[in-house]
Design a protein around this motif. Structure first.
Motif, PDB file in Angstrom:
ATOM      1  N   ARG A  33       0.833  -1.207   0.000  1.00  0.00           N
ATOM      2  CA  ARG A  33       0.000   0.000   0.000  1.00  0.00           C
ATOM      3  C   ARG A  33       0.865   1.254   0.000  1.00  0.00           C
ATOM      4  NH1 ARG A  33      -5.274   1.089   1.054  1.00  0.00           N
ATOM      5  NH2 ARG A  33      -5.796   3.137   1.916  1.00  0.00           N
ATOM      6  N   VAL A  34       1.970   1.206   0.722  1.00  0.00           N
ATOM      7  CA  VAL A  34       2.878   2.357   0.735  1.00  0.00           C
ATOM      8  C   VAL A  34       3.408   2.638  -0.666  1.00  0.00           C
ATOM      9  CG1 VAL A  34       5.112   3.155   1.573  1.00  0.00           C
ATOM     10  CG2 VAL A  34       3.519   2.082   3.153  1.00  0.00           C
ATOM     11  N   MET A  35       3.742   1.575  -1.393  1.00  0.00           N
ATOM     12  CA  MET A  35       4.293   1.761  -2.732  1.00  0.00           C
ATOM     13  C   MET A  35       3.276   2.347  -3.706  1.00  0.00           C
ATOM     14  SD  MET A  35       7.319   1.029  -2.264  1.00  0.00           S
ATOM     15  CE  MET A  35       7.798   1.269  -3.970  1.00  0.00           C
ATOM     16  N   LEU A  36       1.988   2.235  -3.387  1.00  0.00           N
ATOM     17  CA  LEU A  36       0.977   2.850  -4.251  1.00  0.00           C
ATOM     18  C   LEU A  36       1.052   4.369  -4.213  1.00  0.00           C
ATOM     19  CD1 LEU A  36      -2.094   0.547  -3.460  1.00  0.00           C
ATOM     20  CD2 LEU A  36      -0.610   0.484  -5.467  1.00  0.00           C
ATOM     21  N   MET A  47       2.841   8.538   1.781  1.00  0.00           N
ATOM     22  CA  MET A  47       3.635   7.397   2.237  1.00  0.00           C
ATOM     23  C   MET A  47       3.881   7.488   3.739  1.00  0.00           C
ATOM     24  SD  MET A  47       6.411   7.057  -0.881  1.00  0.00           S
ATOM     25  CE  MET A  47       7.145   5.570  -0.229  1.00  0.00           C
ATOM     26  N   ILE A  48       4.240   8.693   4.214  1.00  0.00           N
ATOM     27  CA  ILE A  48       4.461   8.870   5.652  1.00  0.00           C
ATOM     28  C   ILE A  48       3.172   8.613   6.424  1.00  0.00           C
ATOM     29  CG2 ILE A  48       5.019  10.581   7.412  1.00  0.00           C
ATOM     30  CD1 ILE A  48       6.960  11.836   5.385  1.00  0.00           C
ATOM     31  N   ARG A  49       2.055   9.120   5.901  1.00  0.00           N
ATOM     32  CA  ARG A  49       0.778   8.909   6.578  1.00  0.00           C
ATOM     33  C   ARG A  49       0.423   7.419   6.632  1.00  0.00           C
ATOM     34  NH1 ARG A  49      -4.224   7.907   5.507  1.00  0.00           N
ATOM     35  NH2 ARG A  49      -3.785   7.772   3.266  1.00  0.00           N
ATOM     36  N   THR A  50       0.699   6.702   5.542  1.00  0.00           N
ATOM     37  CA  THR A  50       0.397   5.262   5.511  1.00  0.00           C
ATOM     38  C   THR A  50       1.306   4.501   6.467  1.00  0.00           C
ATOM     39  OG1 THR A  50      -0.238   5.512   3.186  1.00  0.00           O
ATOM     40  CG2 THR A  50       0.137   3.284   3.996  1.00  0.00           C
ATOM     41  N   PHE A  51       2.601   4.850   6.497  1.00  0.00           N
ATOM     42  CA  PHE A  51       3.515   4.209   7.440  1.00  0.00           C
ATOM     43  C   PHE A  51       3.048   4.433   8.882  1.00  0.00           C
ATOM     44  CE2 PHE A  51       7.112   3.878   4.276  1.00  0.00           C
ATOM     45  CZ  PHE A  51       7.292   2.516   4.454  1.00  0.00           C
ATOM     46  N   THR A  52       2.673   5.658   9.176  1.00  0.00           N
ATOM     47  CA  THR A  52       2.209   5.969  10.532  1.00  0.00           C
ATOM     48  C   THR A  52       0.976   5.155  10.888  1.00  0.00           C
ATOM     49  OG1 THR A  52       3.062   8.215  10.256  1.00  0.00           O
ATOM     50  CG2 THR A  52       1.514   7.831  12.059  1.00  0.00           C
ATOM     51  N   GLU A  53       0.031   5.069   9.960  1.00  0.00           N
ATOM     52  CA  GLU A  53      -1.175   4.283  10.203  1.00  0.00           C
ATOM     53  C   GLU A  53      -0.840   2.806  10.394  1.00  0.00           C
ATOM     54  OE1 GLU A  53      -5.473   3.303   8.020  1.00  0.00           O
ATOM     55  OE2 GLU A  53      -3.986   4.605   7.045  1.00  0.00           O
ATOM     56  N   TRP A 103       9.144  -0.558  10.123  1.00  0.00           N
ATOM     57  CA  TRP A 103       9.946   0.509  10.734  1.00  0.00           C
ATOM     58  C   TRP A 103      11.200   0.794   9.916  1.00  0.00           C
ATOM     59  CZ3 TRP A 103       8.104   3.450  14.529  1.00  0.00           C
ATOM     60  CH2 TRP A 103       7.064   2.948  15.319  1.00  0.00           C
ATOM     61  N   ILE A 104      11.819  -0.271   9.407  1.00  0.00           N
ATOM     62  CA  ILE A 104      13.046  -0.077   8.633  1.00  0.00           C
ATOM     63  C   ILE A 104      12.764   0.706   7.355  1.00  0.00           C
ATOM     64  CG2 ILE A 104      14.852  -1.296   7.364  1.00  0.00           C
ATOM     65  CD1 ILE A 104      14.610  -3.553   9.445  1.00  0.00           C
ATOM     66  N   GLU A 105      11.694   0.328   6.646  1.00  0.00           N
ATOM     67  CA  GLU A 105      11.341   1.040   5.423  1.00  0.00           C
ATOM     68  C   GLU A 105      10.881   2.469   5.729  1.00  0.00           C
ATOM     69  OE1 GLU A 105      11.855   0.016   2.438  1.00  0.00           O
ATOM     70  OE2 GLU A 105      12.585  -1.955   3.074  1.00  0.00           O
ATOM     71  N   PHE A 106      10.234   2.648   6.869  1.00  0.00           N
ATOM     72  CA  PHE A 106       9.807   3.986   7.287  1.00  0.00           C
ATOM     73  C   PHE A 106      11.029   4.882   7.459  1.00  0.00           C
ATOM     74  CE2 PHE A 106       6.850   6.320  10.515  1.00  0.00           C
ATOM     75  CZ  PHE A 106       6.799   7.406   9.649  1.00  0.00           C
ATOM     76  N   ALA A 107      12.046   4.364   8.129  1.00  0.00           N
ATOM     77  CA  ALA A 107      13.257   5.158   8.329  1.00  0.00           C
ATOM     78  C   ALA A 107      13.997   5.392   7.014  1.00  0.00           C
ATOM     79  CB  ALA A 107      14.168   4.443   9.321  1.00  0.00           C
ATOM     80  N   LYS A 108      13.988   4.383   6.119  1.00  0.00           N
ATOM     81  CA  LYS A 108      14.653   4.557   4.827  1.00  0.00           C
ATOM     82  C   LYS A 108      13.989   5.655   4.005  1.00  0.00           C
ATOM     83  CE  LYS A 108      16.645  -0.051   4.187  1.00  0.00           C
ATOM     84  NZ  LYS A 108      16.631  -1.288   3.368  1.00  0.00           N
TER      85      LYS A 108
END
Length: 832
Positions: free
Chosen positions: A344-347, A355-361, A379-384
């Motif tokens: 979903r983030v990649m969409l 993307m940040i909002r989706t990671f947070t959710e 978390w790793i992809e969020f930080a990347k």
């Protein structure tokens, strides 16, 4: 016209004498079978005057009148006469349903709708309610055929009071006459009945689906029911049909012309479903609706350009949103699916904010105990994401939050710490990377461990993955002392594996600290047990020998002895060979031979033959061929060798003695090993002995070889027959006896072991006997067996002047020597 003829007088007289006998009247009617119908009707009338309560006469009479009336059109007067006759008959037969059915069928043929309907009603009133089920099917058939819907509806309503289970038939009829509102009302009543049992085998769920389809297809005719609440009730009640129910609700509004409401319904359905199947059904219907609307507007010559562009934008937006909508469905199905969150983030790849909002959710939604996949990857992809945008402070903040999460496994948290350090390394912040790993591997205080001993944060300091990265980083960026301290700390905490020990020792060797490297090997040997410790021993011994060679013989031997003290037989071969090679290169030859001899007993049974071969080969190379005689003798006495391996060694031993000119010794070896050479399978062995006797023997030794072969064959045959007999005897017993079976098995095993032992023992004495004694013994054997027919034939062959090479072995039956006892006695006599 006279109805009575001369031949009827006899029957008339019988009737006069017996006017109340049905049998006489029937006989008279049978006599007048070919008479004019009116004559027969007259006889029936006369009979019924005498017996008006006779069911048999009335039934026959009515059947004939009805058959006669069917010849004429419905308006003919015969039809009226038939109706009058039925009325008169029912005055007496009003409790007979068969008469009523005949009457009603006759009335249906006349086409008198009102009179027929009243006849049906009169029949229902006259008959008992237990017999109404015979009238109602005909009644319903009649009302369906007259094409008067109001009459049929009223009749069906009366019928359902008696048979409520046939409501589905009523619904079908209402649909056929296009009274959809009443059909929907009736179907809704059926669905609401908890105890309703469909005669057609339909479930309540299927009836509900039919109701939804009915009210959605004909919304303009539905006035009694509230369509939308009914369908929404189905959505709550039947979750496995959500997709079709949402489509039914949308179809209802489409047919009603509420197009804006249709879009709301489709959007609501897409946001509510949780399966891909339902999503696909709703989305395809939604797309078809938008496409149809767009095509209709394009065909309209007076369309509004703004409205047309709006419709096109809606359609394109819908198709673009499909992956995102599908992702939402999958996440509603399982909100703890990590891989789906990452997809979903990649969409939103083109929108970092989304993307940040989706990671947070995602990190707020996922439950780590129910997560499917690797939650640490979020978390790793969020930080990347922050790292890729050069926002290292935000990336560090994400990692700081991540290392505090209650992951399910220690490895999950270790992955986060490793990714944290790798991010710093990628950005050349080496000191911070080391700092993060020191924080991760720091042993928590006892006070913190007592408070929360089960959390992954309290156990991550024992992660091998984390320590391995820490050691590699220290080895690359730190000093010798810091790296050594890390490895020692790993060994102290017992988180090291054999590879860690090997890496530590290799690191020390690179810096020329050889004794400390050997000390590291020793520490590793203290941590692990067999078979894990095998690799450490193998490398340790190799490195030690490469370092010192023959300068520290006793220390090297102590290491080998320590290693071989508890080595499993699976790994013994390699280590013993290494030990023996060391002794050959740097030690004493006799020590090497001792190691080889120990190896023949320590290795696995399948490897012993190979080890004996190597032992004998090395002894011949070092001490000479004659030194191998004792080794061959010991090999033949090894009970753990298979029979085929024993025969192979015996052939090699005999070949050696033959090359050395010791013919009698070679013959004694052949004789000794023949006890494990079954002639049925060991053809190579007996062929070799046969060739040996042809080249080096005489007729007496050749006859002795043949005698021994027959004896061994008889011995093996007797043993096989005994085993078969015992097996058959055990199988024939009606009562199983476990103890007896075990005794038989033990006896067979002991007999087999005794046979092998007797075949192998005493070889060292036999092969040193002198040629003279052996010749004497063979002469005695020849004298003892002069009476054998087979031997006489062989003597005849020799006396005839045939060369010894042409003497062939003749087939000998198994019964020549009788039994195993006789064969053993002859062989022992020949050996002595």
């Amino acid at each position: 016209m006279s109805y009575i003829q001369q031949e009827d007088v006899v029957f008339e007289e019988d009737i006069l004498r017996n006017p109340y006998s049905v049998k006489h009247w029937i006989r008279y009617l049978d006599h007048k079978e070919k008479a004019d119908p009116k004559v027969r009707f007259n006889i029936y009338e006369r009979a019924l005057q005498q017996m008006p309560g006779s069911y048999k006469l009335w039934y026959r009479y009515l059947a004939e009148r009805r058959t006669y009336a069917q010849r004429f059109p419905p308006t003919h007067h015969t039809r009226d006469a038939l109706e009058e006759t039925f009325v008169r008959a029912l005055a007496y037969m009003h409790k007979m349903p068969r008469i009523w059915l005949e009457y009603l069928e006759a009335m249906m043929e006349t086409g008198k709708v009102t009179a027929t309907r009243r006849a049906f009603d009169e029949a229902l009133r006259a008959l008992a309610i237990t017999q109404h089920h015979r009238i109602w099917p005909l009644y319903l058939q009649f009302v369906r055929s007259i094409n008067v819907p109001e009459t049929a509806v009223r009749v069906y309503r009366r019928y359902l009071m008696v048979e409520p289970e046939d409501a589905e038939e009523y619904v079908d009829y209402l649909i056929s006459i296009k009274r959809f509102d009443e059909a929907a009302t009736q179907l809704a009543q059926i669905v609401n009945k908890n105890r309703y049992k469909s005669k057609r085998g339909k479930s309540n769920h299927l009836l509900w689906v039919e109701l939804c389809q009915l009210i959605s297809k004909h919304p303009e005719h539905i006035h009694t029911l509230r369509v939308e609440p009914i369908i929404r009730g189905g959505l709550r009640r039947y979750t496995d049909m959500i997709g079709s129910l949402w489509c039914s609700l949308a179809n209802y509004h489409i047919r009603s012309g509420n197009f804006e409401k249709v879009r709301d319904i489709y959007e609501e359905g897409l946001a509510a479903v949780s399966t891909v199947r339902d999503f696909s059904a709703i989305f395809e219907a939604y797309a078809e609706f938008e496409e149809t609307s767009l095509n209709a507007m394009l065909e309209d010559e007076e369309q509004d350009e703004v409205e047309l562009e709006l419709r096109m934008a809606r359609y394109e937006n819908l198709m673009e949103r499909r992956p995102l909508l599908l992702s939402s469905v999958l996440l509603r199905q399982n909100p703890h699916n990590v891989d789906e969150w990452l997809k979903r983030v990649m969409l939103f790849e083109a929108s970092p904010k989304e993307m940040i909002r989706t990671f947070t959710e995602a990190v707020q939604t996922i439950d780590y105990q129910q997560a499917v996949g690797k939650p640490q990857q979020l978390w790793i992809e969020f930080a990347k994401l922050y790292e890729s945008n050069q926002q290292l402070s935000q990336a560090r903040a994400v990692f700081d939050r991540a290392v505090q999460q209650p992951f399910r496994k220690v490895d999950d948290l270790a992955d986060v710490w490793c990714a944290f350090a790798e991010m710093e390394i990628r950005n050349k912040n080496y000191k911070q990377a080391l700092s993060h790993l020191r924080r991760a591997t720091h042993v928590p205080s006892r006070k913190k461990a007592a408070v929360d001993n089960n959390s992954v944060q309290m156990r991550v300091h024992r992660s091998l993955k984390l320590w391995s990265m820490y050691a590699d980083l220290e080895e690359s960026l730190g000093t010798f002392e810091t790296t050594k301290a890390v490895y020692n700390r790993m060994i102290e905490l017992r988180v090291a594996n054999p590879q860690t020990i090997l890496n530590f020792a290799s690191f020390l060797e690179e810096h020329k600290y050889f004794e400390e490297a050997f000390s590291a090997y020793e520490k590793g040997l203290g941590l692990f047990r067999w078979p894990v410790v095998y690799e450490i021993w193998n490398v340790y011994l190799t490195k030690f020998i490469q370092r010192y060679g023959g300068r520290k013989l006793e220390r090297t031997r102590e290491l080998f002895e320590q290693c071989l003290a508890h080595v499993p037989d699976k790994f013994a071969k390699v280590l013993y060979l290494k030990y023996a090679q060391f002794e050959e290169d740097h030690g004493l030859a006799r020590h090497a031979m001792a190691v080889y001899e120990r190896a023949t007993k320590a290795v696995r049974k399948p490897e012993r033959y190979e080890m004996w071969q190597l032992y004998i080969k090395r002894a011949a190379h070092i001490f000479g061929v004659t030194h191998t005689r004792a080794l061959y003798a010991k090999a033949l006495e090894d009970d753990h060798l298979a029979d085929k391996d024993t025969r192979s060694i015996a052939l090699q031993f005999a070949s050696l003695e033959t090359k050395l000119g010791e013919i009698d010794r070679a013959r004694a070896i052949y004789s000794h090993a023949s006890q494990v050479a079954d002639p049925r399978s060991a053809n190579k062995y007996w062929s070799a002995w046969n060739d040996f006797e042809v080249r080096h023997g005489n007729e007496d030794t050749f006859r002795e070889m043949l005698r021994i072969k027959r004896s061994v064959a008889a011995q093996f045959n007797t043993a096989a027959n005994t085993s078969v007999f015992r097996a058959a005897s055990d199988a024939s017993k009606t009562r199983p006896k476990t103890t007896a079976a075990q005794d038989n098995a033990m006896a067979a095993a002991e007999e087999e072991a005794s046979r092998k032992q007797s075949a192998k023992e005493g070889l060292a004495v036999k092969f040193v006997r002198s040629t003279e004694e052996k010749s004497k013994n063979t002469d005695e054997i020849a004298l003892d067996d002069d009476d054998d027919d087979d031997d006489d034939e062989e003597d005849a062959d020799v006396a005839s002047g045939k060369p010894r090479q042409e003497i062939q072995e003749r087939p000998v039956p198994e019964q020549v020597f009788g039994s195993l006892v006789g064969a053993k006695a002859r062989f022992q006599q020949a050996s002595e």
